[in-house]
Design a protein around this motif. Structure first.
Motif, PDB file in Angstrom:
ATOM      1  N   THR A   1       0.827  -1.208   0.000  1.00 44.51           N
ATOM      2  CA  THR A   1       0.000   0.000   0.000  1.00 44.51           C
ATOM      3  C   THR A   1       0.860   1.257   0.000  1.00 44.51           C
TER       4      THR A   1
ATOM      5  N   TYR B   1       1.191   4.211  -2.841  1.00 43.65           N
ATOM      6  CA  TYR B   1       1.063   5.641  -2.547  1.00 43.65           C
ATOM      7  C   TYR B   1       2.244   6.430  -3.104  1.00 43.65           C
TER       8      TYR B   1
ATOM      9  N   LYS C   1      -5.819  10.176  -3.365  1.00 45.69           N
ATOM     10  CA  LYS C   1      -6.932  10.270  -2.415  1.00 45.69           C
ATOM     11  C   LYS C   1      -7.537   8.911  -2.097  1.00 45.69           C
ATOM     12  N   LEU C   2      -7.605   8.022  -3.079  1.00 42.99           N
ATOM     13  CA  LEU C   2      -8.216   6.712  -2.876  1.00 42.99           C
ATOM     14  C   LEU C   2      -7.450   5.854  -1.873  1.00 42.99           C
ATOM     15  N   LEU C   3      -6.188   6.165  -1.628  1.00 44.54           N
ATOM     16  CA  LEU C   3      -5.369   5.361  -0.723  1.00 44.54           C
ATOM     17  C   LEU C   3      -5.359   5.893   0.707  1.00 44.54           C
ATOM     18  N   LEU C   4      -6.007   7.026   0.943  1.00 46.54           N
ATOM     19  CA  LEU C   4      -5.975   7.645   2.270  1.00 46.54           C
ATOM     20  C   LEU C   4      -7.084   7.119   3.171  1.00 46.54           C
ATOM     21  N   ASP C   5      -6.811   7.115   4.468  1.00 45.19           N
ATOM     22  CA  ASP C   5      -7.845   6.815   5.448  1.00 45.19           C
ATOM     23  C   ASP C   5      -8.955   7.861   5.321  1.00 45.19           C
TER      24      ASP C   5
ATOM     25  N   VAL D   1      -9.403  12.511   4.486  1.00 45.29           N
ATOM     26  CA  VAL D   1      -9.831  12.975   3.163  1.00 45.29           C
ATOM     27  C   VAL D   1     -10.195  14.455   3.174  1.00 45.29           C
TER      28      VAL D   1
ATOM     29  N   ASP E   1      -7.359  -0.576   8.132  1.00 41.48           N
ATOM     30  CA  ASP E   1      -6.605  -0.029   6.999  1.00 41.48           C
ATOM     31  C   ASP E   1      -5.987  -1.149   6.176  1.00 41.48           C
TER      32      ASP E   1
ATOM     33  N   HIS F   1      -6.908  -1.817   2.214  1.00 40.99           N
ATOM     34  CA  HIS F   1      -5.834  -1.315   1.340  1.00 40.99           C
ATOM     35  C   HIS F   1      -5.811   0.225   1.344  1.00 40.99           C
ATOM     36  N   ARG F   2      -5.668   0.773   2.530  1.00 41.00           N
ATOM     37  CA  ARG F   2      -5.578   2.220   2.684  1.00 41.00           C
ATOM     38  C   ARG F   2      -4.567   2.512   3.785  1.00 41.00           C
TER      39      ARG F   2
ATOM     40  N   GLU G   1      -2.737   5.766   6.626  1.00 45.05           N
ATOM     41  CA  GLU G   1      -2.774   7.064   7.292  1.00 45.05           C
ATOM     42  C   GLU G   1      -1.392   7.682   7.197  1.00 45.05           C
TER      43      GLU G   1
END
Length: 379
Positions: free
Chosen positions: A161, A165, A185-189, A193, A288, A292-293, A295
């Protein structure tokens, strides 16, 4: 009529019968009535408001009730055991923590003289990035091992992940010069956002809303990528931050070949190099990892050549070939060196020929291994 039976006490004395024979099959005579058994409830039974017409077998009813009760108790015990095992499982402990806001620092690096220009191939060959790998191949994993509370599969998911990023925020041309934000943005907690959206729409130099804290962006009206092969080198390391949190630290240097977006007589030098060093701290909880995200906790960025007066809250503002910085920073900074970056408002950058430089490798959890740098800086 065939098959007709006689009354219990024998045939009636009236044998002739006459017309009465026609009704003998449907009329009960006196002897038949006396022979019938009748059961009459007592007065107490008739007065009972809930008296039952048919008496049940109490022993059988009791056995059924006990079986139902035993089944209910068994189901309750099974449910309690399942809940207990779920809470005791080492990889499924529930976590209710919210993601914290990103804290970022962006340091411009000013050159001592004019920015060198030339072709991308020649500049890369004579720079510290000569032995860097190209693109995502320069983002390499350490040896993946399980920790006390996370499996090797979960560690691998966290590293994958983070690599996604870094690729989206540092190498994707649509993000670098196209203004795209969705891949990052799609990878953020989800808790981060709103801060990310605010940083993209209204950047601010408050340590939380600088664009460069999240991603690398150039103003497409001023610069363009001269070579899609971005040179990359750095390290990743991971460690536990408690029983339910996994931390990943990255330290990478990205070198871009840039040219003016619109060529003119003042840009005769052609291509120049621009270097961005990003030290990022990521944190993962179990949710997370499952989704697949990530912080992004802290972001420390050094980028140059830029003027110290450059506004680094939005897009980066590279000095291109032949350009000079009006003023330099108070201290020199080497974006090619690893280890803990020195805090400063601006750094001074001087390019020099590079010595032999071995690729970086990180084989175990911990801090990134130090490597030699050749982009010299002076106080």
């Amino acid at each position: 009529m065939a098959g007709r039976e006689e009354p219990p006490e024998g045939a009636s004395g009236n044998a002739a019968g006459g017309g009465e024979d026609e009704y003998r099959s449907v009329v009960f005579d006196e002897s038949f009535i006396r022979a019938a058994r009748l059961q009459e409830f007592s007065a107490q039974e008739r007065m009972g408001e809930h008296a039952r017409a048919v008496r049940s077998l109490p022993a059988r009813h009791l056995r059924t009730s006990r079986a139902v009760l035993a089944l209910v108790v068994l189901i309750a015990l099974a449910f309690a055991a399942a809940v207990y095992i779920g809470f005791r499982h080492p990889y499924q402990a529930p976590v209710g923590r919210r993601a914290e806001a990103l804290r970022s620092t962006v340091i411009p690096l000013a050159p001592r003289g004019a920015v060198p220009g030339g072709t991308a191939a020649r500049l890369f060959a004579t720079s510290p990035a000569a032995q860097f790998q190209t693109g995502a191949s320069g983002i390499n994993f350490p040896v993946v091992r399980r920790t006390d509370n996370f499996s090797d599969g979960q560690v691998f998911t966290a590293l994958t992940t983070v690599k996604d990023y870094l690729v989206a925020s540092s190498l994707d041309p649509a993000v670098l010069t196209g203004g795209a934000t969705r891949p990052v943005k799609l990878l953020l907690d989800p808790d981060q956002v709103s801060q990310f959206d605010r940083s993209m729409s209204r950047p601010d130099d408050d340590g939380q809303h600088a664009v460069a804290g999240w991603l690398v962006r150039f103003d497409p009206a001023k610069v363009a990528l001269a070579d899609p092969g971005i040179r990359v080198q750095g390290t990743l390391a991971y460690s536990e931050e408690g029983a339910d949190t996994l931390e990943v630290v990255t330290d990478h240097t990205f070198t871009y070949a840039l040219r003016p977006a619109v060529s003119g007589p003042q840009q005769a030098g052609g291509v120049s190099l621009f270097t961005v060093r990003r030290e990022l701290h990521f944190r993962f909880d179990r949710e997370d990892l499952r989704l697949h995200r990530l912080e992004l906790q802290t972001s420390y960025v050094q980028a140059g050549p830029q003027a110290c007066s450059a506004d680094t809250t939005g897009a980066l503002r590279p000095l291109l070939a032949g350009q000079r910085a009006v003023s330099r920073g108070p201290a020199g900074t080497d974006p090619y060196a690893t280890g803990r970056p020195a805090g400063a408002l601006c750094g001074t950058l001087e390019l020099s020929a590079h010595p032999s430089r071995a690729p970086v490798s990180s084989s175990s959890p911990g801090l990134p291994a130090p490597t030699a740098g050749s982009l010299r800086s002076h106080p």
